[in-house]
Motif scaffolding. Structure first.
Motif, PDB file in Angstrom:
ATOM      1  N   PHE B 349       0.858  -1.186   0.000  1.00 19.22           N
ATOM      2  CA  PHE B 349       0.000   0.000   0.000  1.00 19.22           C
ATOM      3  C   PHE B 349       0.897   1.239   0.000  1.00 19.22           C
ATOM      4  N   ILE B 350       0.412   2.291  -0.641  1.00 18.58           N
ATOM      5  CA  ILE B 350       1.085   3.581  -0.487  1.00 18.58           C
ATOM      6  C   ILE B 350       0.057   4.573   0.047  1.00 18.58           C
ATOM      7  N   ARG B 357      -3.999   0.720  -2.652  1.00 24.93           N
ATOM      8  CA  ARG B 357      -3.404  -0.623  -2.723  1.00 24.93           C
ATOM      9  C   ARG B 357      -2.612  -0.726  -4.023  1.00 24.93           C
ATOM     10  N   VAL B 358      -1.365  -1.159  -3.915  1.00 29.31           N
ATOM     11  CA  VAL B 358      -0.514  -1.234  -5.114  1.00 29.31           C
ATOM     12  C   VAL B 358      -0.138  -2.668  -5.460  1.00 29.31           C
ATOM     13  N   THR B 359      -0.669  -3.614  -4.709  1.00 29.68           N
ATOM     14  CA  THR B 359      -0.303  -5.028  -4.956  1.00 29.68           C
ATOM     15  C   THR B 359      -0.472  -5.432  -6.422  1.00 29.68           C
ATOM     16  N   PRO B 360      -1.588  -5.054  -7.085  1.00 29.26           N
ATOM     17  CA  PRO B 360      -1.738  -5.501  -8.484  1.00 29.26           C
ATOM     18  C   PRO B 360      -0.658  -4.961  -9.416  1.00 29.26           C
ATOM     19  N   THR B 371       7.655  -0.832 -13.088  1.00 29.10           N
ATOM     20  CA  THR B 371       6.778  -0.822 -11.922  1.00 29.10           C
ATOM     21  C   THR B 371       6.570   0.606 -11.427  1.00 29.10           C
ATOM     22  N   MET B 372       7.674   1.322 -11.357  1.00 31.32           N
ATOM     23  CA  MET B 372       7.613   2.694 -10.843  1.00 31.32           C
ATOM     24  C   MET B 372       6.748   3.567 -11.750  1.00 31.32           C
ATOM     25  N   GLU B 377       1.832   6.554 -12.619  1.00 31.76           N
ATOM     26  CA  GLU B 377       0.721   6.844 -13.530  1.00 31.76           C
ATOM     27  C   GLU B 377      -0.629   6.537 -12.891  1.00 31.76           C
ATOM     28  N   LYS B 378      -0.687   5.405 -12.189  1.00 27.61           N
ATOM     29  CA  LYS B 378      -1.990   4.929 -11.690  1.00 27.61           C
ATOM     30  C   LYS B 378      -2.367   5.495 -10.325  1.00 27.61           C
ATOM     31  N   CYS B 379      -1.381   5.872  -9.543  1.00 30.84           N
ATOM     32  CA  CYS B 379      -1.690   6.283  -8.171  1.00 30.84           C
ATOM     33  C   CYS B 379      -1.675   7.806  -8.059  1.00 30.84           C
ATOM     34  N   SER B 380      -2.517   8.295  -7.175  1.00 28.46           N
ATOM     35  CA  SER B 380      -2.661   9.755  -7.075  1.00 28.46           C
ATOM     36  C   SER B 380      -2.067  10.313  -5.786  1.00 28.46           C
ATOM     37  N   GLN B 381      -1.343   9.476  -5.051  1.00 31.44           N
ATOM     38  CA  GLN B 381      -0.892   9.903  -3.732  1.00 31.44           C
ATOM     39  C   GLN B 381       0.417  10.689  -3.734  1.00 31.44           C
TER      40      GLN B 381
END
Lengths: 297, 485
Positions: B349-350, B357-360, B371-372, B377-381
């Motif tokens: 998780f971040i 959740r970043v497991t996928p 991965t980075m 790209e996908k996470c907004s945190q």
């Protein structure tokens, strides 16, 4: 073996005579371990020839090699001794049924019922032996502490029998892949030897010694190519000396005279053992560049 | 050994022995001052080893000292530099070798024996140039006059002159200085301290602060010279281990990834061992033993032992990627990536203001860069403010099932958060559900006192300062997952 007559040169000569190509620095440490009768702790990456030190010493000094292969969960029952419970029970049963003679407790805990494991066998041997405690970093700290008495005084304490001292102090060689840091207590009792990956020149000598069928040119090409692969910092598992030897053997088996791009492509799996590393070498070094670098030999 | 086969240290009067071993003891003190752990027993071993080799041969002596005094490959470089500095006159103005006089205190047979060697042309290491000087020096050493002993080891005047050009003498410096917080912040270990000191020394061109307790007469000068020497010789391949992760350059990422993957594998093994280990020893399984022996009339002929059941580790990683952690975010994700590559049961998780959740996204086979880029790209945190309370609350609400008595939670954050009181409560709740919570904090522990909430968090987790791979390694091997009892 007469330790008094040993010299560094003699030890170095013996090691090389028995196929262990090494620098004189290594011979000095081995010599000191023999002279001081202290265990030799050998560390280094997998496949650089740590275990081979013990095997060669065994051959060079014509001693029996007693090997204790360490693994997680190894305890004194498997390493030192165990009582032969079945035999003890049979004796008790026979005694109960009047078939045996007198029976005392000390009879049951005598040598007749003692199963020697490698460490005890090395201590009680009538001849000098080479005791190889292989991959000692795999055992738990408790077992490591258990080895202290053995390695410092070459004696062990068996509760039912008292303290047993070595009849002939064995040549003890401990190896470690550095999967975990060994305790200071263990290290303090040993002389330390770190074996690194060899230089190109040394590796050529090793390959030509171990694979005499390989032409010197081919051996040099293999050594250069392996050295180049090892120098790539992104490699996950660097090729070991044994893998260089395997590569040379594979090339000889294929009848290859030189290490060209196509041959490397066909045999890269002999020297690199995972997909990521193969991709890294192909991408970052390039098979063509690898072949060209090797052939510069 | 010398040609006579005599041990030059045996049968010597006590005063002679004291004078002879003193330089070696000083050398051991220097090594200790440089962070190399050397015990008294090892010092004795070293002296015994020297008695068995050719003292005229400098390389042999060096190997003898190395194999008896240095039991760690990381310390080898320090030893090499210390040896070269201690046993070689550093300014190259060595007086011409002189024939060693026979000391009245030294047993004649020993001196004669060594002397005999000195006269002949030997094959081996010690045949030319400095090697011969070394032989002479050792002969002088055995002659043990005080002035020669000083010449043999280090020239305090020279070192002091060199250091005076750069600042005050080491021995006059206080216990606090510009380096100390940096060194403390950077590492727990003396070797890491040395690395930091070398770096500081190199960058600032000023003398660095001697470690507490290392200032033992002239030895601090030697320590200074050794540190300078290591710096001058340049970095080694292990420098990344000690580098603060916020300073890792982009081109070093592949190397860091490899290092972290190795470490992660180690961690995975440790966790696995902890969970599977039910007993310290193989134990007799009484029930199965009795059952199998019923056919022998109850006589215990076949023994059955309890087997260990392999259990897979379960890990939950929660990483702070907020603005205050921006320097360390890559490190945190590298850690997750490394662990995910070797541990199957891992949930990542971040968080910044919320939890994601970043497991996928931690798919096997993807490189770290892939991965980075997916995560970015996908996470907004990324780079948001820190609200640990919101993140933990969300975790407890949506992912509570992940917390079992077999779960270890690893939290990577600098603990600079809003609503710390709420976060403490959630952390307490998580602790009651999980096996353990390990908090890796990249902030130097000296700065923790400025965030009082950190001490509230510490009541419910084990918090470790962690800003370099070396520190992470030490935490993993030493503190993070101690062996089960």
């Amino acid at each position: 073996m007469n330790l008094k007559e040993l010299t560094v040169e003699r030890v170095h000569g013996l090691l090389e005579e028995h196929g262990y190509i090494c620098e004189r620095e290594l011979a000095v440490t081995v010599y000191l371990a023999l002279k001081l009768e202290k265990p030799l702790l050998v560390e280094g990456a997998p496949g650089v020839g740590k275990t081979e030190v013990a095997k060669v010493l065994s051959r060079a000094f014509n001693c029996e090699l007693i090997r204790l292969q360490c693994y997680e969960g190894l305890d004194e029952n498997k390493a030192l001794y165990e009582w032969n419970y079945q035999k003890q029970l049979l004796k008790i049963q026979m005694h109960k049924e009047g078939m045996g003679g007198d029976l005392s407790e000390s009879d049951l805990f005598s040598n007749d019922y003692l199963l020697e494991r490698p460490l005890l066998r090395a201590l009680r041997s009538g001849q000098k032996t080479v005791l190889l405690i292989d991959e000692v970093d795999k055992v738990e700290e408790e077992f490591e502490a258990f080895l202290f008495e053995l390695l410092s005084d070459f004696q062990v304490s068996i509760p039912e029998m008292g303290t047993l001292s070595a009849a002939n102090i064995p040549i003890a060689v401990l190896t470690s892949n550095k999967e975990r840091e060994l305790s200071d207590g263990l290290k303090r009792r040993c002389l330390y030897l770190y074996i690194d990956y060899p230089s190109v020149e040394k590796e050529v000598r090793i390959i030509t010694t171990k694979v005499p069928e390989a032409a010197p040119k081919l051996a040099r090409e293999v050594a250069l190519a392996v050295s180049l692969i090892r120098s790539n910092r992104s490699i996950w598992k660097k090729p070991s000396i044994s893998e260089s030897i395997d590569w040379a053997r594979a090339l000889v088996a294929l009848g290859a005279k030189t290490l060209d791009q196509e041959t490397i492509k066909q045999t890269l799996g002999v020297v690199l053992k995972n997909k990521e590393d193969m991709e890294t070498v192909t991408r970052e070094v390039g098979l063509k560049a690898l072949a060209a670098a090797a052939q510069r030999a | 050994m010398n040609k006579t086969g005599k041990n030059p240290f045996c049968a010597a009067p006590n005063s002679y022995l004291r004078e002879t071993v003193r330089p070696f003891v000083r050398f051991v003190h220097v090594l200790r001052g440089l962070g190399v752990r050397v015990s008294v027993a090892e010092t004795v071993d070293a002296l015994n080893a020297l008695a068995h080799i050719d003292l005229l041969d400098r390389r042999q002596a060096k190997v003898a000292l190395a194999s008896t005094l240095v039991k760690n490959s990381h310390d080898r470089r320090t030893f090499e530099a210390a040896f070269e500095t201690f046993f070689t006159p550093p300014d190259g103005d060595t007086p011409p070798p002189e024939k060693p006089p026979s000391s009245p205190a030294c047993p004649a047979e020993n001196v004669d024996g060594v002397d005999g060697d000195a006269g002949g042309e030997k094959e081996g290491y010690g045949t030319k140039g400095n090697e011969r000087d070394w032989g002479k020096e050792i002969l002088d050493l055995l002659a043990h006059t005080v002035e020669k002993n000083e010449r043999l080891s280090i020239k305090p005047g020279w070192i002091k002159r060199q250091l005076a050009e750069q600042g005050a003498p080491l021995s006059q410096r206080g216990t606090e200085g510009p380096l100390l917080p940096q060194a403390r912040a950077a590492s727990h270990s003396a070797s890491a301290w040395l690395k930091q000191a070398v770096k500081y020394f190199g960058q600032k061109k000023k003398p660095f602060l001697a470690p507490a307790g290392a200032a033992l007469g002239g030895e601090d000068d030697v320590i200074g010279a050794v540190t300078q020497r290591i710096w001058e010789e340049g970095g080694d391949s292990e420098d990344l281990l000690y580098e603060n992760m916020k300073n890792i350059a982009a081109e070093d990422l592949p190397r860091v990834t490899v290092l972290l993957k190795r470490l992660s594998r180690h961690l995975a093994t440790r966790i696995s061992r902890r969970y599977t280990r039910q007993h310290q020893k193989v134990r007799l399984d009484i029930r199965r033993t009795i059952r199998v022996n019923t056919s022998y009339g109850g006589v215990l002929l076949k023994l059955k032992y309890q087997a260990r059941r392999a259990q897979k580790p379960r890990l939950v990683l929660i990483c702070d990627v907020s603005g205050s952690m921006s320097y360390y975010a890559v490190f945190a994700i590298l850690f997750v990536y490394g662990l995910a590559s070797v541990v199957k049961n891992i949930e990542g998780f971040i968080f910044a203001e919320n939890l994601e959740r970043v497991t996928p996204h931690l798919k096997k086979g993807n490189s770290f860069v892939q991965t980075m880029s997916v995560l970015v790209e996908k996470c907004s945190q990324w780079g948001g403010g820190t609200n640990l309370a919101a993140a933990l609350s969300e975790f407890l609400k949506d992912h509570r099932r992940l917390l079992t008595p077999a779960t270890t939670v690893i939290l990577v954050s600098d603990a600079q958060t809003i609503l710390p009181e709420k976060a403490v409560n959630y952390l307490r709740e998580m602790r009651s559900l999980a096996k353990d919570i390990v908090w890796l904090n990249p902030l130097p522990s000296e700065e923790w006192k400025f965030s009082p909430s950190i001490f509230d968090f510490m009541e419910h987790c084990r918090m470790h300062e962690c800003s370099s791979i070396d520190q992470l390694n030490k935490i993993i091997t030493g503190h993070m997952l101690p062996r089960a009892r």
